[in-house]
Design a protein around this motif. Structure first.
Motif, PDB file in Angstrom:
ATOM      1  N   ASP A  43       0.806  -1.217   0.000  1.00  9.14           N
ATOM      2  CA  ASP A  43       0.000   0.000   0.000  1.00  9.14           C
ATOM      3  C   ASP A  43       0.843   1.273   0.000  1.00  9.14           C
ATOM      4  OD1 ASP A  43      -2.203  -1.650   0.099  1.00  9.14           O
ATOM      5  OD2 ASP A  43      -2.736  -1.166   2.173  1.00  9.14           O
ATOM      6  N   VAL A  44       1.901   1.287   0.811  1.00 13.82           N
ATOM      7  CA  VAL A  44       2.666   2.519   1.040  1.00 13.82           C
ATOM      8  C   VAL A  44       3.846   2.669   0.090  1.00 13.82           C
ATOM      9  CG1 VAL A  44       4.073   3.748   2.754  1.00 13.82           C
ATOM     10  CG2 VAL A  44       1.931   2.663   3.440  1.00 13.82           C
ATOM     11  N   VAL A  45       4.569   1.583  -0.168  1.00 16.69           N
ATOM     12  CA  VAL A  45       5.794   1.679  -0.962  1.00 16.69           C
ATOM     13  C   VAL A  45       5.536   1.365  -2.435  1.00 16.69           C
ATOM     14  CG1 VAL A  45       8.142   0.788  -1.250  1.00 16.69           C
ATOM     15  CG2 VAL A  45       7.210   1.136   1.045  1.00 16.69           C
ATOM     16  N   ASP A  46       4.905   0.225  -2.702  1.00 16.05           N
ATOM     17  CA  ASP A  46       4.749  -0.212  -4.094  1.00 16.05           C
ATOM     18  C   ASP A  46       3.658   0.558  -4.836  1.00 16.05           C
ATOM     19  OD1 ASP A  46       6.736  -2.053  -3.532  1.00 16.05           O
ATOM     20  OD2 ASP A  46       5.332  -3.705  -3.197  1.00 16.05           O
ATOM     21  N   LEU A  47       2.433   0.523  -4.331  1.00 18.81           N
ATOM     22  CA  LEU A  47       1.304   1.155  -5.027  1.00 18.81           C
ATOM     23  C   LEU A  47       1.132   2.630  -4.682  1.00 18.81           C
ATOM     24  CD1 LEU A  47      -1.364  -1.690  -4.703  1.00 18.81           C
ATOM     25  CD2 LEU A  47       0.125  -1.176  -6.648  1.00 18.81           C
ATOM     26  N   LYS A  48       1.652   3.033  -3.541  1.00 19.38           N
ATOM     27  CA  LYS A  48       1.521   4.419  -3.065  1.00 19.38           C
ATOM     28  C   LYS A  48       0.068   4.890  -2.994  1.00 19.38           C
ATOM     29  CE  LYS A  48       6.100   5.891  -4.639  1.00 19.38           C
ATOM     30  NZ  LYS A  48       6.673   4.597  -4.739  1.00 19.38           N
ATOM     31  N   ILE A  49      -0.821   3.982  -2.587  1.00 19.32           N
ATOM     32  CA  ILE A  49      -2.224   4.378  -2.414  1.00 19.32           C
ATOM     33  C   ILE A  49      -2.450   5.009  -1.045  1.00 19.32           C
ATOM     34  CG2 ILE A  49      -3.172   2.751  -4.085  1.00 19.32           C
ATOM     35  CD1 ILE A  49      -3.911   0.902  -1.776  1.00 19.32           C
ATOM     36  N   LEU A  50      -1.486   4.842  -0.147  1.00 20.41           N
ATOM     37  CA  LEU A  50      -1.506   5.478   1.167  1.00 20.41           C
ATOM     38  C   LEU A  50      -0.118   6.045   1.441  1.00 20.41           C
ATOM     39  CD1 LEU A  50      -3.278   2.701   3.282  1.00 20.41           C
ATOM     40  CD2 LEU A  50      -4.303   4.847   2.502  1.00 20.41           C
ATOM     41  N   GLY A  51      -0.080   7.092   2.241  1.00 19.91           N
ATOM     42  CA  GLY A  51       1.194   7.572   2.756  1.00 19.91           C
ATOM     43  C   GLY A  51       1.390   6.996   4.139  1.00 19.91           C
ATOM     44  N   GLY A  52       2.605   6.629   4.462  1.00 20.94           N
ATOM     45  CA  GLY A  52       2.890   6.038   5.766  1.00 20.94           C
ATOM     46  C   GLY A  52       3.860   6.888   6.562  1.00 20.94           C
ATOM     47  N   TRP A  53       3.547   7.104   7.837  1.00 22.68           N
ATOM     48  CA  TRP A  53       4.409   7.840   8.755  1.00 22.68           C
ATOM     49  C   TRP A  53       4.668   6.950   9.959  1.00 22.68           C
ATOM     50  CZ3 TRP A  53       1.197  10.053   5.407  1.00 22.68           C
ATOM     51  CH2 TRP A  53       1.621  11.213   4.751  1.00 22.68           C
ATOM     52  N   VAL A  54       5.858   7.077  10.528  1.00 24.41           N
ATOM     53  CA  VAL A  54       6.229   6.266  11.691  1.00 24.41           C
ATOM     54  C   VAL A  54       6.809   7.139  12.791  1.00 24.41           C
ATOM     55  CG1 VAL A  54       6.647   4.161  10.364  1.00 24.41           C
ATOM     56  CG2 VAL A  54       8.527   5.763  10.750  1.00 24.41           C
ATOM     57  N   ALA A  55       6.626   6.691  14.025  1.00 21.34           N
ATOM     58  CA  ALA A  55       7.322   7.263  15.180  1.00 21.34           C
ATOM     59  C   ALA A  55       8.434   6.272  15.498  1.00 21.34           C
ATOM     60  CB  ALA A  55       6.374   7.413  16.365  1.00 21.34           C
ATOM     61  N   ALA A  56       9.671   6.703  15.271  1.00 18.11           N
ATOM     62  CA  ALA A  56      10.813   5.798  15.415  1.00 18.11           C
ATOM     63  C   ALA A  56      11.908   6.458  16.239  1.00 18.11           C
ATOM     64  CB  ALA A  56      11.353   5.423  14.038  1.00 18.11           C
ATOM     65  N   ASP A  57      12.748   5.609  16.830  1.00 16.43           N
ATOM     66  CA  ASP A  57      13.895   6.156  17.549  1.00 16.43           C
ATOM     67  C   ASP A  57      15.048   6.355  16.562  1.00 16.43           C
ATOM     68  OD1 ASP A  57      15.079   3.639  17.154  1.00 16.43           O
ATOM     69  OD2 ASP A  57      14.911   3.043  19.256  1.00 16.43           O
ATOM     70  N   GLU A  58      16.182   6.795  17.066  1.00 13.69           N
ATOM     71  CA  GLU A  58      17.321   7.117  16.193  1.00 13.69           C
ATOM     72  C   GLU A  58      17.851   5.904  15.439  1.00 13.69           C
ATOM     73  OE1 GLU A  58      20.138   9.106  18.704  1.00 13.69           O
ATOM     74  OE2 GLU A  58      18.925  10.928  18.790  1.00 13.69           O
ATOM     75  N   SER A  59      17.655   4.713  15.988  1.00 13.98           N
ATOM     76  CA  SER A  59      18.137   3.506  15.316  1.00 13.98           C
ATOM     77  C   SER A  59      17.191   3.049  14.206  1.00 13.98           C
ATOM     78  CB  SER A  59      18.320   2.370  16.323  1.00 13.98           C
ATOM     79  OG  SER A  59      17.051   1.850  16.732  1.00 13.98           O
ATOM     80  N   GLY A  60      15.998   3.650  14.134  1.00 13.63           N
ATOM     81  CA  GLY A  60      15.018   3.266  13.121  1.00 13.63           C
ATOM     82  C   GLY A  60      13.962   2.305  13.619  1.00 13.63           C
ATOM     83  N   LYS A  61      14.036   1.907  14.892  1.00 16.07           N
ATOM     84  CA  LYS A  61      13.022   1.015  15.453  1.00 16.07           C
ATOM     85  C   LYS A  61      11.702   1.771  15.572  1.00 16.07           C
ATOM     86  CE  LYS A  61      11.793  -1.961  19.255  1.00 16.07           C
ATOM     87  NZ  LYS A  61      12.069  -2.419  20.598  1.00 16.07           N
ATOM     88  N   VAL A  62      10.639   1.166  15.056  1.00 16.04           N
ATOM     89  CA  VAL A  62       9.333   1.819  15.002  1.00 16.04           C
ATOM     90  C   VAL A  62       8.514   1.503  16.247  1.00 16.04           C
ATOM     91  CG1 VAL A  62       7.164   1.951  13.718  1.00 16.04           C
ATOM     92  CG2 VAL A  62       9.328   1.824  12.482  1.00 16.04           C
ATOM     93  N   PHE A  63       7.925   2.559  16.850  1.00 11.03           N
ATOM     94  CA  PHE A  63       7.086   2.427  18.033  1.00 11.03           C
ATOM     95  C   PHE A  63       5.634   2.818  17.760  1.00 11.03           C
ATOM     96  CE2 PHE A  63      11.345   2.647  19.712  1.00 11.03           C
ATOM     97  CZ  PHE A  63      11.329   1.722  20.733  1.00 11.03           C
ATOM     98  N   GLY A  64       5.367   3.378  16.587  1.00  6.45           N
ATOM     99  CA  GLY A  64       4.016   3.758  16.208  1.00  6.45           C
ATOM    100  C   GLY A  64       3.972   4.100  14.734  1.00  6.45           C
ATOM    101  N   TYR A  65       2.765   4.095  14.175  1.00  3.69           N
ATOM    102  CA  TYR A  65       2.634   4.454  12.765  1.00  3.69           C
ATOM    103  C   TYR A  65       1.217   4.929  12.471  1.00  3.69           C
ATOM    104  CZ  TYR A  65      -0.115   0.291  11.540  1.00  3.69           C
ATOM    105  OH  TYR A  65      -1.117  -0.647  11.439  1.00  3.69           O
ATOM    106  N   TYR A  66       1.074   5.603  11.336  1.00  5.58           N
ATOM    107  CA  TYR A  66      -0.245   5.910  10.789  1.00  5.58           C
ATOM    108  C   TYR A  66      -0.158   5.981   9.275  1.00  5.58           C
ATOM    109  CZ  TYR A  66       1.153  10.917  10.698  1.00  5.58           C
ATOM    110  OH  TYR A  66       1.791  12.113  10.494  1.00  5.58           O
ATOM    111  N   THR A  67      -1.304   5.767   8.631  1.00  2.97           N
ATOM    112  CA  THR A  67      -1.377   5.871   7.178  1.00  2.97           C
ATOM    113  C   THR A  67      -2.501   6.831   6.801  1.00  2.97           C
ATOM    114  OG1 THR A  67      -2.813   3.918   7.044  1.00  2.97           O
ATOM    115  CG2 THR A  67      -0.452   3.553   6.725  1.00  2.97           C
TER     116      THR A  67
END
Length: 171
Positions: A43-67
């Motif tokens: 949905d987010v990367v290939d088709l781009k039908i949604l935009g994706g946002w993440v709450a991540a720490d400096e290492s890139g570990k994701v703790f939350g997201y929304y589309t």
């Protein structure tokens, strides 16, 4: 595990930077399965039908997201559409498709912060394109109450369908 010492940054999802593998959201299994599975990438990367946002720490570990995406609603579905001051039969909304925080963030206020960021991002991206607000479909009565406390209101047709007019965001 979130210790409270990490600084979380909300940003557009980048599959080369953000690690989805350890994301755990037991309160809503479907949100975890979607985010950690291939459907999110489709949905987010290939088709781009949604935009994706993440709450991540400096290492890139994701703790939350929304589309976010776009949705058109018939004005007949909206109570008092004249308050939105547009004479059209349909109105555009930014759809908050999914939003979740990991189990470690439950009760910390980060979920409210993520929701505020989602509405702010929806406003910044959608308002210049004529979107009138944010639309979402809540899972259950408990979630409906959370969104009502934030300022969303239910559409008359189904209580789980909710909107947040951008005019309210500006106040």
């Amino acid at each position: 595990m979130f210790t409270g010492q990490q600084k979380l940054i909300i940003q557009r999802f980048d599959p080369d930077i953000h690690d989805r593998s350890a994301f755990s959201c037991q309160i809503a299994d479907s949100l975890q399965i979607y985010f950690t599975g291939e459907e999110f990438i489709r949905d987010v990367v290939d088709l781009k039908i949604l935009g994706g946002w993440v709450a991540a720490d400096e290492s890139g570990k994701v703790f939350g997201y929304y589309t976010l995406g776009m949705r058109t609603l018939d004005t007949k579905q909206i109570p008092n559409p004249e308050q939105l001051e547009f004479p059209f039969k349909t109105l555009n909304f930014v759809i908050l498709s999914r939003i979740a925080t990991c189990d470690d963030l439950r009760g910390t206020g980060y979920g409210q912060g993520l929701l505020f960021d989602a509405v702010k991002t929806a406003y910044e991206l959608g308002s210049p394109l004529g979107a009138q607000g944010v639309y979402l479909e809540a899972r259950n009565d408990e979630v409906i109450r959370i969104y009502e406390n934030f300022g969303f209101f239910s559409l008359p047709s189904k209580s789980e369908r909710m909107i947040y007019p951008f005019k309210d965001f500006l106040q």
